[in-house]
Scaffold this motif. Structure first.
Motif, PDB file in Angstrom:
ATOM      1  N   MET A  10      41.826  43.687  33.144  1.00 46.35           N
ATOM      2  CA  MET A  10      42.138  42.223  32.706  1.00 46.35           C
ATOM      3  C   MET A  10      41.453  41.958  31.476  1.00 46.35           C
ATOM      4  O   MET A  10      40.493  42.429  30.969  1.00 46.35           O
ATOM      5  N   LEU A 104      37.840  37.403  39.387  1.00 41.21           N
ATOM      6  CA  LEU A 104      38.474  36.337  38.693  1.00 41.21           C
ATOM      7  C   LEU A 104      37.650  35.027  38.145  1.00 41.21           C
ATOM      8  O   LEU A 104      37.606  34.678  37.216  1.00 41.21           O
ATOM      9  N   PHE A 131      46.279  37.289  36.787  1.00 39.89           N
ATOM     10  CA  PHE A 131      45.524  38.368  37.723  1.00 39.89           C
ATOM     11  C   PHE A 131      46.235  38.782  39.009  1.00 39.89           C
ATOM     12  O   PHE A 131      46.205  40.125  39.243  1.00 39.89           O
TER      13      PHE A 131
END
Length: 165
Positions: A10, A104, A131
């Motif tokens: 990410m 996250l 995500f």
């Protein structure tokens, strides 16, 4: 021979930061594929995305990454690289793909404004949406998954080195 290390994950997972440290540790060159794209396109990522749209950017990202001709390099990729099938197949052939897995919660703390950061996303899409969409792709392409758990950069780099060699 697979002699490159390709970092995926990410935006905000620390690919570029860890990549520099890992390259020093392995005595490899460091390549940030987002910088390669910016140099070839002569524009910042966020400008490309705003002016041309996310789909155009993903095509450019796929084309440039799938054409990287490198040896003994650590490559930090953009977070959306996993949408490029050609690029990911190329990376799997030339290197070990390492997914830097971040929670996250830690990504939310690090990222800030997704548009200013040049994160590819659809209008109205949240970090959670991104995500959830990308995590299965990172896991699909990864040879090795490193759960970073907010570890120190040097410890993450050493974990990767140990996992590869």
């Amino acid at each position: 021979m697979k002699n490159n290390v390709i970092l995926i994950g990410m935006p905000g997972a620390g690919k570029s930061t860890v990549g520099v440290v890992l390259a020093k540790l392995l005595n490899y060159k460091f390549v940030d594929s987002d910088i390669v794209i910016q140099q070839k396109m002569k524009k910042k990522l966020n400008e490309l995305i705003l002016e041309q749209g996310a789909e155009y950017f993903k095509k450019i990202e796929n084309k440039i990454n799938s054409g990287l001709n490198i040896k003994k390099c650590v490559v930090a990729t953009g977070g959306s690289v996993v949408f490029g099938k050609d690029a990911m197949e190329h990376f799997k052939k030339i290197g070990t793909v390492v997914y830097l897995k971040a929670s996250l919660d830690s990504l939310e703390k690090r990222l800030g404004d997704l548009d200013k950061r040049g994160v590819v996303h659809k209008p109205g899409e949240t970090l959670l949406d991104i995500f959830n969409e990308r995590s299965p792709l990172y896991e699909k392409y990864a040879d090795i998954i490193i759960d970073e758990n907010d570890s120190e950069i040097s410890k993450i780099a050493m974990k990767i080195e140990t996992a590869i060699f």
